[in-house]
Design an enzyme around this catalytic site. Structure first.
Site, PDB file in Angstrom:
ATOM      1  N   CYS A   2      -0.833  -2.477   4.532  1.00 45.84           N
ATOM      2  CA  CYS A   2      -0.966  -1.223   3.797  1.00 45.84           C
ATOM      3  C   CYS A   2       0.429  -0.816   3.376  1.00 45.84           C
ATOM      4  O   CYS A   2       1.242  -0.428   4.216  1.00 45.84           O
ATOM      5  CB  CYS A   2      -1.610  -0.138   4.657  1.00 45.84           C
ATOM      6  N   GLU A 105      -4.888  -1.396  -2.541  1.00 50.37           N
ATOM      7  CA  GLU A 105      -4.762  -2.811  -2.215  1.00 50.37           C
ATOM      8  C   GLU A 105      -4.992  -3.608  -3.495  1.00 50.37           C
ATOM      9  O   GLU A 105      -5.602  -3.117  -4.444  1.00 50.37           O
ATOM     10  CB  GLU A 105      -5.757  -3.240  -1.136  1.00 50.37           C
TER      11      GLU A 105
END
Length: 231
Positions: A2, A105
């Site tokens: 992340c 993402e």
């Protein structure tokens, strides 16, 4: 992994949801539509759970002789955090909530990756499970943090092979103040039916680009001309 988040809600919303006093630093920080590690993260630490502050994103262990000469990871893998010499002590005694309203993402092969925005299905801000550290030397203090990651749920797994640990509101207290076994039990994937994901503009690839348009769902075919690092 992340490495890009967002937080664009009014500070009063954070105060209500997390039952904290929002400091001026947080008020000056939001809104942020494209947070990268150089921006820091809004945190609620276990040592001061009534206050939200902005701290650096990129973990510096307390034992580092020189913070400029050690790796500063932005994530910590939940499966090995207790065995890691870098993270083990913070997992025991310095946990925090790292607040966001979504994260990004990328899906696909290098050179043609498509960014996706991932958020709670209800749109509310939430907390990542985080660990933090305080590095001190000669009157200089730096508070830093890393986000815990885990195996993805079915929604995120279609995009990436890891996801950050997202905590439910009734897990905040246990994460901040529970013993290590209690904390470890929280390091699982957020329920897939409470998460949504959609493609967004490749302009998010540029960490310097800030705009509400990054939250808008797009037709993937409409932005091919932007390339891998469109801006």
């Amino acid at each position: 992994m992340c490495g890009r988040t967002s937080l664009a809600v009014d500070p009063s919303v954070l105060s209500d949801i997390f039952d904290v006093t929002v400091t001026q630093g947080v008020e000056d920080y939001v809104p942020q539509y494209n947070i990268d590690p150089s921006d820091g993260l809004v945190a609620v630490r276990n040592t001061d759970p009534e206050v939200a502050v902005v701290i650096d994103w990129g973990f510096i262990p307390e034992w580092a002789d020189d913070p400029d000469e050690v790796a500063t990871p932005i994530n910590a893998r939940s499966g090995s955090v207790m065995e890691s010499g870098m993270f083990r002590q913070s997992f025991k005694s310095k946990r925090c909530l790292l607040i966001a309203d979504g994260f990004y993402e990328w899906k696909g092969r290098r050179g043609s990756k498509q960014p996706y925005r991932i958020l709670r299905a209800d749109g509310n801000p939430f907390a990542f499970a985080g660990i933090w550290s305080r590095w001190e030397e000669n009157g200089t203090t730096r508070d830093t943090a890393a986000i815990l990651t885990t195996e993805p749920n079915n929604v995120v797994g279609d995009i990436h092979d890891r996801m950050p640990v997202m905590l439910a509101r009734d897990e905040h207290e246990a994460w901040l103040n529970g013993d290590t076994e209690t904390a470890r039990e929280l390091l699982d994937a957020f329920p897939a039916d409470e998460v949504e994901a959609y493609p967004v503009s490749k302009r998010v690839n540029n960490p310097g680009f800030e705009s509400p348009e990054l939250f808008e769902a797009i037709d993937i075919g409409d932005q091919s001309e932007l390339g891998e690092f469109g801006s």
